[in-house]
Structure formats: structure tokens, C-alpha cells
Write a protein that holds these residues in place. Structure first.
Motif, PDB file in Angstrom:
ATOM      1  N   PHE A  96     109.677 131.156 -56.282  1.00  0.00           N
ATOM      2  CA  PHE A  96     108.413 131.094 -55.539  1.00  0.00           C
ATOM      3  C   PHE A  96     107.455 132.202 -55.978  1.00  0.00           C
ATOM      4  CE2 PHE A  96     105.824 132.307 -51.846  1.00  0.00           C
ATOM      5  CZ  PHE A  96     105.200 131.103 -51.577  1.00  0.00           C
ATOM      6  N   ARG A  97     107.925 133.422 -56.041  1.00  0.00           N
ATOM      7  CA  ARG A  97     107.052 134.525 -56.396  1.00  0.00           C
ATOM      8  C   ARG A  97     106.516 134.394 -57.807  1.00  0.00           C
ATOM      9  NH1 ARG A  97     110.321 139.880 -54.908  1.00  0.00           N
ATOM     10  NH2 ARG A  97     112.012 138.553 -55.660  1.00  0.00           N
ATOM     11  N   VAL A  98     107.308 133.816 -58.699  1.00  0.00           N
ATOM     12  CA  VAL A  98     106.874 133.702 -60.097  1.00  0.00           C
ATOM     13  C   VAL A  98     105.637 132.828 -60.210  1.00  0.00           C
ATOM     14  CG1 VAL A  98     107.516 132.862 -62.380  1.00  0.00           C
ATOM     15  CG2 VAL A  98     109.181 134.134 -61.009  1.00  0.00           C
ATOM     16  N   TRP A  99     105.693 131.636 -59.596  1.00  0.00           N
ATOM     17  CA  TRP A  99     104.549 130.745 -59.789  1.00  0.00           C
ATOM     18  C   TRP A  99     103.336 131.163 -58.963  1.00  0.00           C
ATOM     19  CZ3 TRP A  99     102.092 127.351 -56.375  1.00  0.00           C
ATOM     20  CH2 TRP A  99     102.756 127.047 -55.163  1.00  0.00           C
ATOM     21  N   VAL A 100     103.559 131.824 -57.839  1.00  0.00           N
ATOM     22  CA  VAL A 100     102.420 132.338 -57.076  1.00  0.00           C
ATOM     23  C   VAL A 100     101.741 133.485 -57.826  1.00  0.00           C
ATOM     24  CG1 VAL A 100     101.759 133.546 -54.962  1.00  0.00           C
ATOM     25  CG2 VAL A 100     103.272 131.575 -54.850  1.00  0.00           C
ATOM     26  N   VAL A 101     102.539 134.372 -58.410  1.00  0.00           N
ATOM     27  CA  VAL A 101     101.963 135.477 -59.184  1.00  0.00           C
ATOM     28  C   VAL A 101     101.210 134.955 -60.399  1.00  0.00           C
ATOM     29  CG1 VAL A 101     102.573 137.436 -60.666  1.00  0.00           C
ATOM     30  CG2 VAL A 101     103.578 137.228 -58.405  1.00  0.00           C
TER      31      VAL A 101
ATOM     32  N   LEU B  54      96.586 129.507 -67.300  1.00  0.00           N
ATOM     33  CA  LEU B  54      97.616 130.037 -66.408  1.00  0.00           C
ATOM     34  C   LEU B  54      97.675 129.246 -65.105  1.00  0.00           C
ATOM     35  CD1 LEU B  54      97.245 133.898 -66.869  1.00  0.00           C
ATOM     36  CD2 LEU B  54      99.152 132.469 -67.582  1.00  0.00           C
ATOM     37  N   PHE B  55      96.528 128.805 -64.617  1.00  0.00           N
ATOM     38  CA  PHE B  55      96.522 127.961 -63.428  1.00  0.00           C
ATOM     39  C   PHE B  55      97.290 126.665 -63.672  1.00  0.00           C
ATOM     40  CE2 PHE B  55      93.235 129.615 -60.348  1.00  0.00           C
ATOM     41  CZ  PHE B  55      94.042 129.414 -59.242  1.00  0.00           C
ATOM     42  N   LEU B  56      97.083 126.062 -64.837  1.00  0.00           N
ATOM     43  CA  LEU B  56      97.814 124.839 -65.164  1.00  0.00           C
ATOM     44  C   LEU B  56      99.330 125.095 -65.228  1.00  0.00           C
ATOM     45  CD1 LEU B  56      95.517 123.323 -67.939  1.00  0.00           C
ATOM     46  CD2 LEU B  56      95.908 122.405 -65.653  1.00  0.00           C
ATOM     47  N   LEU B  57      99.690 126.221 -65.856  1.00  0.00           N
ATOM     48  CA  LEU B  57     101.119 126.553 -65.922  1.00  0.00           C
ATOM     49  C   LEU B  57     101.684 126.832 -64.534  1.00  0.00           C
ATOM     50  CD1 LEU B  57     101.188 128.826 -69.105  1.00  0.00           C
ATOM     51  CD2 LEU B  57     102.047 126.510 -68.891  1.00  0.00           C
ATOM     52  N   ALA B  58     100.874 127.454 -63.677  1.00  0.00           N
ATOM     53  CA  ALA B  58     101.321 127.703 -62.313  1.00  0.00           C
ATOM     54  C   ALA B  58     101.605 126.399 -61.581  1.00  0.00           C
ATOM     55  CB  ALA B  58     100.290 128.524 -61.553  1.00  0.00           C
ATOM     56  N   ASP B  59     100.778 125.377 -61.844  1.00  0.00           N
ATOM     57  CA  ASP B  59     101.018 124.076 -61.226  1.00  0.00           C
ATOM     58  C   ASP B  59     102.318 123.446 -61.718  1.00  0.00           C
ATOM     59  OD1 ASP B  59      98.706 124.280 -59.798  1.00  0.00           O
ATOM     60  OD2 ASP B  59      97.490 123.080 -61.165  1.00  0.00           O
ATOM     61  N   VAL B  60     102.591 123.609 -63.016  1.00  0.00           N
ATOM     62  CA  VAL B  60     103.844 123.072 -63.557  1.00  0.00           C
ATOM     63  C   VAL B  60     105.043 123.762 -62.903  1.00  0.00           C
ATOM     64  CG1 VAL B  60     105.258 122.854 -65.635  1.00  0.00           C
ATOM     65  CG2 VAL B  60     102.795 122.437 -65.747  1.00  0.00           C
ATOM     66  N   LEU B  61     104.994 125.094 -62.825  1.00  0.00           N
ATOM     67  CA  LEU B  61     106.074 125.823 -62.168  1.00  0.00           C
ATOM     68  C   LEU B  61     106.130 125.512 -60.681  1.00  0.00           C
ATOM     69  CD1 LEU B  61     105.790 129.321 -63.894  1.00  0.00           C
ATOM     70  CD2 LEU B  61     107.624 127.653 -64.158  1.00  0.00           C
TER      71      LEU B  61
ATOM     72  N   GLY C 240      99.761 132.044 -60.632  1.00  0.00           N
ATOM     73  CA  GLY C 240      98.514 131.479 -60.121  1.00  0.00           C
ATOM     74  C   GLY C 240      97.517 132.557 -59.744  1.00  0.00           C
ATOM     75  N   TRP C 241      97.977 133.627 -59.107  1.00  0.00           N
ATOM     76  CA  TRP C 241      97.086 134.742 -58.746  1.00  0.00           C
ATOM     77  C   TRP C 241      96.481 135.377 -59.997  1.00  0.00           C
ATOM     78  CZ3 TRP C 241      98.133 139.810 -60.289  1.00  0.00           C
ATOM     79  CH2 TRP C 241      97.247 140.780 -59.818  1.00  0.00           C
TER      80      TRP C 241
ATOM     81  N   MET D 279     109.785 136.371 -66.200  1.00  0.00           N
ATOM     82  CA  MET D 279     109.322 135.035 -66.562  1.00  0.00           C
ATOM     83  C   MET D 279     107.796 134.964 -66.592  1.00  0.00           C
ATOM     84  SD  MET D 279     110.330 131.384 -64.801  1.00  0.00           S
ATOM     85  CE  MET D 279     109.728 129.849 -65.475  1.00  0.00           C
ATOM     86  N   ALA D 280     107.138 135.633 -65.600  1.00  0.00           N
ATOM     87  CA  ALA D 280     105.680 135.654 -65.550  1.00  0.00           C
ATOM     88  C   ALA D 280     105.119 136.354 -66.771  1.00  0.00           C
ATOM     89  CB  ALA D 280     105.216 136.342 -64.269  1.00  0.00           C
ATOM     90  N   ALA D 281     105.759 137.461 -67.194  1.00  0.00           N
ATOM     91  CA  ALA D 281     105.288 138.212 -68.349  1.00  0.00           C
ATOM     92  C   ALA D 281     105.379 137.369 -69.612  1.00  0.00           C
ATOM     93  CB  ALA D 281     106.106 139.496 -68.498  1.00  0.00           C
ATOM     94  N   VAL D 282     106.470 136.596 -69.759  1.00  0.00           N
ATOM     95  CA  VAL D 282     106.626 135.730 -70.937  1.00  0.00           C
ATOM     96  C   VAL D 282     105.539 134.668 -70.961  1.00  0.00           C
ATOM     97  CG1 VAL D 282     108.139 134.066 -72.053  1.00  0.00           C
ATOM     98  CG2 VAL D 282     109.102 136.154 -71.072  1.00  0.00           C
ATOM     99  N   THR D 283     105.248 134.095 -69.783  1.00  0.00           N
ATOM    100  CA  THR D 283     104.213 133.063 -69.710  1.00  0.00           C
ATOM    101  C   THR D 283     102.847 133.607 -70.119  1.00  0.00           C
ATOM    102  OG1 THR D 283     105.422 132.002 -67.905  1.00  0.00           O
ATOM    103  CG2 THR D 283     103.103 131.388 -68.198  1.00  0.00           C
ATOM    104  N   VAL D 284     102.506 134.798 -69.605  1.00  0.00           N
ATOM    105  CA  VAL D 284     101.214 135.408 -69.940  1.00  0.00           C
ATOM    106  C   VAL D 284     101.161 135.755 -71.421  1.00  0.00           C
ATOM    107  CG1 VAL D 284      99.733 137.403 -69.534  1.00  0.00           C
ATOM    108  CG2 VAL D 284     100.863 136.283 -67.614  1.00  0.00           C
ATOM    109  N   ALA D 285     102.258 136.307 -71.948  1.00  0.00           N
ATOM    110  CA  ALA D 285     102.283 136.696 -73.364  1.00  0.00           C
ATOM    111  C   ALA D 285     102.096 135.496 -74.283  1.00  0.00           C
ATOM    112  CB  ALA D 285     103.601 137.400 -73.679  1.00  0.00           C
ATOM    113  N   GLY D 286     102.568 134.332 -73.864  1.00  0.00           N
ATOM    114  CA  GLY D 286     102.390 133.144 -74.683  1.00  0.00           C
ATOM    115  C   GLY D 286     101.019 132.511 -74.524  1.00  0.00           C
TER     116      GLY D 286
END
Length: 580
Positions: free
Chosen positions: A67-72, A99-106, A74-75, A1-8
Motif C-alpha cells: 500500500f505505501r509503495v503505490w501511494v508514495v 509515475l501516476f500511470l505506474l501508481a495506477d498499475v501498482l 502516486g504522491w 521498490m519506489a526508488a527502482v520505479t523512479v530510477a527507471g
């Protein structure tokens, strides 16, 4: 899921980079919100979960709240933001801010999911789904479930938490663990594993209650939840072709095993109570639970139960003779309550017609069943059910052999008549009433396919000396039970391993039934037995069949067995009434 978010995010950031001031403003808000969410989750963890708890495990919680997805994410956003600001690469800093904004949404999603777990109901739903997924991963045999539990981390964690709640006598904790299991849907891929885990949990609760480590009321209440859940699964087998359910024969075998275990539990509670190991209150609760649960099993499998109040109660999961035998041969063991009542649905399932007699007054169900299937004239029944039964039994000789084998298990496991029956444990169909015991024994004794000592000896030699053909109904039922019976704590024992029981099962068919009958053929049969076999039969009869109150055991082993089998005649209500 993190990889998809970054790729987009990366292409958008490269195409539309933002200035440093806008990136910094966005980042300040995002970081503050990120920290708030992280603090909130930490507080919920601290208040709702124990560090030592393996159920739910952090792995299960993380899979649920991501939990790990949105923390990663954010990191990763922080790293890209820092690199972009240091190098002046606006595309990187913009990507980091997004990515920080998306981390907040997640993070908000994760926080909401975690908040749902803060309640007992939320954790139950999570853990029930965890059990469902794990049981569906490998749906092996019910009989192999106890081995699978030892090697499965999640199932072992679940049972450790159950054991911990039992050790602490935590009624709510025990009930929560049971409800997590019973909430697993019936129609899913792990039906056999689900049934096996039900039986394992039921045994653990019963064992703890017998030993005084768990309140017996809690054990009985939770046990009834487990039995009701099993019956729902058994009843679902009616919907043949539905994915994730047991076959009708498997359901019948599971019902038989459950009834056998419950009979063992009641007998064990009774024995331990008389020996002052289990408290009378605990024994009373377990006996009452066993009797009620066995009634529920019979009600579920009866195609036309006497107290059906809805159309859904009509019909049964059993669809053939194999299922009937797999159920009843187990149900009658360990002096289980209402075992004679079970022969009424057996008769209906095998003939398609109802048995109208009363076993309490001496009516013989097996004799009428024999006549209905292999008799002639008006006694013979010609229905689709009867035709299937005739094909399954093959001939009348194998019919007689099959029901003699059934009676071996029933007679061998009767309760010890030398032990007193505490008044607190008296329940319907679980009493020291000798008339009831006589009715149970008469169910088999009235199946009179032998009438002389010579015929009885031949029947006994065939019973002990001839193996079962793999295609016979009995052999197929044994194979089925080997797959569907949970071997803890009552492994299945074949009748041929119970020599004294085989002798007693044949002997009772020569015993006098009516006031005018004599025991001459019975004596001749017993007199020709080897001394060691006769001694074993005498011990079995002394343990399971009482004498009259004013009668002392005979010094002659043949006479003692004859006198004890006379229970069938003198304790039958009809003969008692006639004598009066």
C-alpha cells in the motif's frame, strides 16, 4: 521498490518529454483511476478489519499489499507533475504523469491483494506466512519459546488475538487462530519455535476449557488439530538431512513431552471434575481428547503399528536408545492412558524384535527386555538394534538403574485412589479398574533385579546417593529433555528429588507377584527405613494404591505399604481367574 520505479522513469521522461496537453490528459485519467482504487481499498478496510485488531496488524497488511509503495509513487508523481507545470519543465511533468500511470498499475495489484484478504481464508494464508517468517527468524530451543513469546511483538499479538477469541467464546475465531499456526509448513527453519508455539497454544486452550471460559468441544477439536500438526512434524524427523526438521532425538523428546502434558491434562480434568470446578461435560471432552491423542502418539512412534493400513504408517522417527528413553520416561507419568502399551514399541525399538506376551496377564516386558539385551543363550537377541541398546546402557546394572528411574516418575504421579472416578469420565485405559492399575504397577514390579532386603537397600542407596555420569543414557536424556520440554505447566522433575517414589519403586520389586509368594523381604526392607521416609512412602502408597474393598488401613505403616503393594497380586486377572 519506489526508488527502482523512479530510477527507471526519469531517463525515459528526460529523453522523450511530452507536451503539456498530453500530460494533462493523461493525468486526469490517472488521477480519477487512482482515486477510485484508493476509495475501493478504504471500503474493504472498513468492512473487513477492526481498528483495534493487532492481528493482522497494519504492518503485515501493508507488507502484503504494498500500500505505501503505490501511494508514495502516486504522491511523487503529483509533486513532479505540479513542479513541471509551474516551471514549464516538460521532462518533470512527463515524469510525473508516467509515475501516476505506474501508481495506477501498482494500485490494481494492491487492490487485488487486499481483496484477497477480505475473506477469512485469505487472512489465514497471510497470517500463517507471517508466523512462518517470524518463527524462522530465531529458531532457538523449544524450552525457551515461552520467554521468546514475551519479547516478540508479532507472536504476542497472535496470542492476544487467540486470548480475545477465547474470552469471547468465539469458536470460529479460536479455530482460525489454530489453523493459521497449523498451516505453517513443517520443513522450514523454525521447527523448534513452531513446536514450542504449538505447546503454548494447546496449554492456553486447555486452561480455558478447564476454567469454563471456552467450550470444551472447541478446545478438544482445536487441540487435536495441534496434536496432529505436532505428529506431522515429529514424523518428518524420519527424513534425516532434510532442512528445517527436528532431529530424531528431538522428535522423540517432543512426543514424550506431548504425551506427558496430555496425561496431566486428563488427570487435572478428572480431579477438577470430582471437586466440581470443571463441569462433567468439559472434563469428559478433555479426557476423551487426551486418550485419543496419546493413542495417536504411540501409533506414530510404533515402527510396526497393529492397525497400519498403508506403507507410510510403518517405520518411526526414533532411531536409537536415547530417543526411546526420552519418549517413554515422560509418556508414563501422570497415570497416562495406554502407558503399558507403549512398552511394546519400546521393546521392538531396542531389540529389533516384537514382544509377544500380554502385560494384562502378567507378562513382564522389562524382564524379557533385560534377557534379550544382557541375557545368555537363546534369550539373547543379536540384532543391530540390540547391539546399539547394549552400547547405550553400557551394562546390566545401568540398565536396571535406568528403568527403576523411569518407574519412579510413573509410580509417583499415579492418580489419587481416594477420589471417586465419575462414570462420565470412564474411557478405555482411563478407568478406576484396579486390574488395569495393577497391570501398570506390575510392569515395573516384575522387573526383578533384587530379591532380598539387603539387595534392595543397596539398590536404593545407589539410586539416591550416586549421581549420573554426564555420558550416561539417563543424563543425556535429561539434557535433551531440558532443551525440548516446554516448562509450562509441568516442569521436569528428576527421580532423585522424589525420595518416597524411589523407595516405592524399589519396594514394588520385592512385593509378592504370585499367590504363593511371601512379603518377608519386603517387610525387612521397609522396617530399616528412617521413620520420616517410611511415613512419606506410606502417604504416597495411600494416595496411589488401593486396598481391597473389605480391607481397612493398618495402623502399622510397614504393614499398610505391604498391603497396598499386594494389589499387584490380588488384582491381576490371571491370579483372579486362578482363585476363582
Amino acid at each position: 521498490m519506489a526508488a527502482v520505479t523512479v530510477a527507471g522513469t526519469v531517463p525515459l521522461s528526460v529523453l522523450n518529454p511530452a507536451g503539456d496537453s498530453r500530460v494533462m490528459g493523461s493525468t486526469q485519467v490517472s488521477v480519477a483511476f487512482f482515486a477510485t482504487i484508493l476509495t475501493g481499498e478504504a471500503v474493504i478496510f472498513a468492512l473487513s478489519f477492526l481498528a483495534s485488531s493487532a492481528w493482522p496488524s497494519l504492518k503485515e497488511i501493508d507488507a502484503h499489499i504494498a500500500f505505501r509503495v503505490w501511494v508514495v509513487i502516486g504522491w511523487l508523481g503529483a509533486m513532479l507533475l505540479g513542479v513541471g507545470l509551474l516551471t514549464g519543465a516538460q521532462a518533470l511533468s512527463t515524469c510525473g504523469a508516467v509515475l501516476f500511470l505506474l501508481a495506477d498499475v501498482l494500485g490494481i495489484f494492491s487492490f487485488a491483494r487486499l481483496f484477497g484478504l477480505a475473506s477469512s481464508g485469505g487472512r489465514k494464508r497471510l497470517l500463517s506466512r507471517a508466523l512462518e517468517r517470524r518463527l524462522a527468524d530465531g529458531d532457538g530451543l523449544i524450552a525457551g519459546m515461552h520467554k521468546r513469546i514475551a519479547t516478540d511483538d508479532l507472536l504476542s499479538s497472535y496470542l492476544r488475538e487467540l486470548d480475545a477469541a477465547v474470552a469471547a467464546n468465539d469458536a470460529n475465531g479460536v479455530r482460525d487462530r489454530v489453523e493459521e499456526l497449523t498451516a505453517v509448513p513443517v520443513a522450514f527453519a523454525g521447527a523448534r519455535g513452531r513446536a514450542g508455539l504449538h505447546l503454548e497454544v494447546l496449554h492456553r486452550l486447555a486452561k480455558a476449557a478447564l476454567a469454563g471460559r471456552l467450550d470444551s468441544t472447541v478446545a478438544a477439536t482445536c487441540g487435536q488439530l495441534l496434536v496432529d500438526s505436532l505428529l506431522t512434524q515429529i514424523d518428518a524427523a524420519r527424513e534425516q538431512g532434510r532442512s528445517g526438521v527436528l532431529t530424531p532425538d528431538e522428535a522423540a523428546a517432543l512426543a514424550g513431552h506431548s504425551g506427558r502434558y496430555l496425561a496431566w491434562l486428563a488427570a487435572t480434568a478428572w480431579t477438577m471434575s470430582t471437586r466440581q470446578v470443571t463441569t462433567p461435560a468439559a472434563a469428559r471432552d478433555l479426557v476423551a481428547f487426551s486418550v485419543h491423542a496419546r493413542d495417536s502418539i504411540t501409533f506414530t512412534l510404533d515402527p510396526d503399528p497393529p492397525f497400519a493400513d498403508t506403507g507410510a504408517a510403518l517405520g518411526t522417527a526414533i532411531d536409537g536408545p536415547l530417543g526411546v528413553l526420552a519418549w517413554v520416561r515422560q509418556f508414563v507419568e501422570f497415570h497416562g492412558s495406554a502407558q503399558a502399551n507403549a512398552f511394546y514399541p519400546v521393546f521392538e525399538l531396542l531389540t529389533g524384535t516384537k514382544f509377544r506376551g500380554n502385560y494384562w496377564d502378567g507378562a513382564s516386558i522389562l524382564t524379557e527386555l533385560r534377557a534379550a539385551l544382557f541375557g545368555t543363550g537363546d534369550a539373547r537377541v543379536d540384532t543391530p538394534e540390540a547391539d546399539r541398546a547394549r552400547v547405550a546402557f553400557v551394562n546390566v546394572d545401568l540398565f536396571d538403574r535406568t528403568w527403576t528411574l523411569v518407574s519412579v516418575g510413573a509410580l509417583t504421579t499415579l492418580r489419587n485412589v481416594a477420589l471417586p472416578h465419575p462414570p462420565a469420565l470412564v474411557r478405555p485405559e482411563f478407568t478406576p479398574d484396579r486390574r488395569l492399575l495393577a497391570a501398570y504397577v506390575r510392569t515395573y514390579a516384575s522387573h526383578r533385579y533384587v530379591s532380598t532386603a539387603r539387595e534392595a537397600r543397596i539398590a536404593l542407596m545407589r539410586l539416591l546417593g550416586r549421581g549420573e555420569h554426564p555420558t550416561s543414557l539417563w543424563a543425556r536424556s535429561s539434557a535433551l529433555l531440558g532443551e525440548c520440554s516446554y516448562p509450562v505447566p509441568v516442569p521436569l522433575i528428576e527421580p532423585c528429588e522424589r525420595v518416597a517414589g524411589c523407595v516405592l519403586a524399589v519396594a514394588c520389586r520385592l512385593a509378592p507377584l504370585r499367590p504363593g509368594d511371601d512379603a518377608r523381604q519386603l517387610r525387612l526392607f521397609l522396617q530399616h527405613l528412617p521413620d520420616d521416609v517410611l511415613a512419606a512412602v506410606r502417604r504416597l502408597a495411600a494416595r496411589t494404591l488401593p486396598l481391597r474393598d473389605d480391607q481397612l488401613p493398618s495402623a502399622d505403616p510397614v504393614e499398610e505399604v505391604v498391603e497396598r503393594l499386594d494389589l499387584i497380586r490380588w488384582a491381576t486377572p490371571a491370579s483372579t481367574a486362578g482363585a476363582a
